[in-house]
Enzyme design. Structure first.
Site, PDB file in Angstrom:
ATOM      1  N   GLY A 193      71.808  46.145   5.757  1.00 13.16           N
ATOM      2  CA  GLY A 193      70.754  46.220   6.774  1.00 13.16           C
ATOM      3  C   GLY A 193      69.352  45.970   6.277  1.00 13.16           C
ATOM      4  O   GLY A 193      68.421  45.886   7.081  1.00 13.16           O
ATOM      5  N   HIS A 253      79.124  34.830   4.967  1.00 15.31           N
ATOM      6  CA  HIS A 253      78.872  33.489   4.408  1.00 15.31           C
ATOM      7  C   HIS A 253      78.414  33.545   2.947  1.00 15.31           C
ATOM      8  O   HIS A 253      78.308  32.502   2.293  1.00 15.31           O
ATOM      9  CB  HIS A 253      77.894  32.697   5.286  1.00 15.31           C
ATOM     10  CG  HIS A 253      76.452  33.046   5.105  1.00 15.31           C
ATOM     11  ND1 HIS A 253      75.434  32.207   5.506  1.00 15.31           N
ATOM     12  CD2 HIS A 253      75.838  34.137   4.579  1.00 15.31           C
ATOM     13  CE1 HIS A 253      74.266  32.764   5.232  1.00 15.31           C
ATOM     14  NE2 HIS A 253      74.480  33.925   4.670  1.00 15.31           N
ATOM     15  N   ASP A 254      78.158  34.750   2.446  1.00 19.43           N
ATOM     16  CA  ASP A 254      77.767  34.897   1.041  1.00 19.43           C
ATOM     17  C   ASP A 254      78.954  34.889   0.082  1.00 19.43           C
ATOM     18  O   ASP A 254      78.751  34.845  -1.137  1.00 19.43           O
ATOM     19  CB  ASP A 254      77.013  36.225   0.832  1.00 19.43           C
ATOM     20  CG  ASP A 254      75.642  36.228   1.493  1.00 19.43           C
ATOM     21  OD1 ASP A 254      75.061  35.144   1.644  1.00 19.43           O
ATOM     22  OD2 ASP A 254      75.170  37.315   1.850  1.00 19.43           O
ATOM     23  N   GLU A 281      77.113  35.054  12.489  1.00 15.67           N
ATOM     24  CA  GLU A 281      77.333  33.960  11.544  1.00 15.67           C
ATOM     25  C   GLU A 281      77.066  32.647  12.268  1.00 15.67           C
ATOM     26  O   GLU A 281      76.750  32.642  13.462  1.00 15.67           O
ATOM     27  CB  GLU A 281      78.766  33.987  10.980  1.00 15.67           C
ATOM     28  CG  GLU A 281      79.065  35.139  10.034  1.00 15.67           C
ATOM     29  CD  GLU A 281      78.455  34.960   8.636  1.00 15.67           C
ATOM     30  OE1 GLU A 281      77.967  33.846   8.347  1.00 15.67           O
ATOM     31  OE2 GLU A 281      78.491  35.920   7.853  1.00 15.67           O
ATOM     32  N   GLU A 311      79.579  28.329   4.784  1.00 13.69           N
ATOM     33  CA  GLU A 311      79.660  28.433   6.234  1.00 13.69           C
ATOM     34  C   GLU A 311      81.069  28.020   6.641  1.00 13.69           C
ATOM     35  O   GLU A 311      81.687  27.161   6.001  1.00 13.69           O
ATOM     36  CB  GLU A 311      78.626  27.529   6.904  1.00 13.69           C
ATOM     37  CG  GLU A 311      77.182  27.784   6.474  1.00 13.69           C
ATOM     38  CD  GLU A 311      76.681  29.179   6.810  1.00 13.69           C
ATOM     39  OE1 GLU A 311      77.331  29.889   7.603  1.00 13.69           O
ATOM     40  OE2 GLU A 311      75.618  29.549   6.266  1.00 13.69           O
TER      41      GLU A 311
END
Length: 346
Positions: A193, A253-254, A281, A311
């Site tokens: 967060g 996506h990391d 995402e 992605e």
């Protein structure tokens, strides 16, 4: 000839974000907004209000003119010629208004400063090494992952969190308008967060909710208190706090697929039977349009900065969800590149 022109424009395009950074550092969008009001200003008028760090140093108007001329050609500023003075005048449009730092809610400045920071630009010189060696460019340059880097560098940590927060606020304004599932829940856990930007927007609309801002300890240590939000430091690979809604923006996506499954399993454990997982995402849709091209640019940045992050298409997300045990998902389109994915156990 057309092919040459197209190729050269691509090759020289690295100047564009750096020109944006230059006008922000020179405070030009704010100068036009403040001193021009609703009217454009000439280069001379803009130069009068640039604060030089060295006494008696005069801004180089020719260089300033070239930068503004380029950005106007890219649609960042308006450009007109004064009929009497024959001077070019530059004004704000919908794009350059996003660079006025005082307009906190809409400003894209923190994200611009993040992506143009030398720490993040240098690894881009090692695309080819990723192909030849299978290495991660950021680690090759800095000897550690981005998460480790920001964990040991207070300024980098601040830059990263501010960049993510500015992007989050815009998206969340649309999420709370378009998603009605917050009305009936008691607890929302935001994984990764940061400074609490997402929870701030959610709780502003739904003050009955208890928010839990969950991030790495070095992040939580610098986060200011927010009414209704509990700050919890920890690691999502170990344990995630339970909540009616588990929320995460730009986390999956990391990571590579194997690591995403580990994260989603921890989320599955923390989600009650009738709970929801909300994921923001940017699914690739395979089209040739500008939105998908922007998604591909983000995908390349994941290649540079992460250890296997990427992605994904909707089908790739679908496979991840069902491998973990989730039974259904629903995609809610947002007026951005990203979408809101609601995932359920039932």
């Amino acid at each position: 000839m057309e092919a040459h022109l197209h190729l050269y424009e691509i090759m020289l395009s690295a100047a564009k974000p750096m020109a944006l950074k230059a006008v922000v550092l020179l405070n030009i969008p704010h100068i036009i907004a403040t001193h021009g009001r609703e009217n454009p200003l000439s280069v001379d008028e803009i130069a009068e209000h640039i604060s030089a760090p060295i006494e008696n140093k005069v801004p180089q108007k020719e260089y300033l003119s070239r930068i503004l001329r380029l950005l106007a050609s890219c649609g960042v500023f308006t450009e007109d010629v004064d009929e009497q003075t024959k001077q070019r005048k530059y004004g704000l449009n919908s794009v350059s208004k996003l660079l006025v730092k005082e307009e906190k809610r809409d400003s894209c400045v923190p994200f611009l400063m993040l992506v143009t920071e030398k720490v993040y630009v240098d690894p881009q010189h090692h695309f080819h090494d990723a192909v030849l060696e299978g290495c991660h460019p950021f680690i090759k340059v800095h000897g550690m992952s981005p998460w480790e880097y920001v964990g040991t560098n207070a300024e980098a940590n601040k830059l990263f969190n501010e960049g993510m927060a500015c992007h989050t606020k815009d998206i969340m304004a649309s999420v709370v308008k378009m998603y009605d599932g917050f009305r009936s829940v008691g607890t929302v856990v935001d994984i990764g967060g940061g400074v609490g930007a997402a929870l701030s927007v959610i709780l502003a609309q739904h003050p009955h909710i208890k928010g839990i801002n969950f991030d790495l300890p070095h992040v939580i240590a610098t986060v200011p208190s927010i009414a209704g939000v509990e700050r919890v430091g920890g690691n999502m690979f170990d344990k995630i706090p339970c909540g009616d809604i588990i929320f995460m923006k730009w986390i999956l996506h990391d990571w590579d697929d194997e690591t995403c499954i580990k994260i989603l399993k921890k989320i599955y454990e923390a989600t009650p039977k009738d709970g929801k997982v909300l994921i923001i995402e940017a699914p690739l849709d395979g089209s040739q349009g500008n939105i998908n091209r922007l998604g591909l640019l983000f995908d390349i940045h994941m290649t540079i900065y992460t250890m296997g992050g990427k992605e994904r298409s909707e089908e790739e997300f679908n496979q991840l969800f069902f491998k973990v045990g989730f039974k259904s998902y629903n995609i809610i389109k947002l007026p951005f590149l990203q979408v809101l994915i609601e995932v359920s156990k039932s």
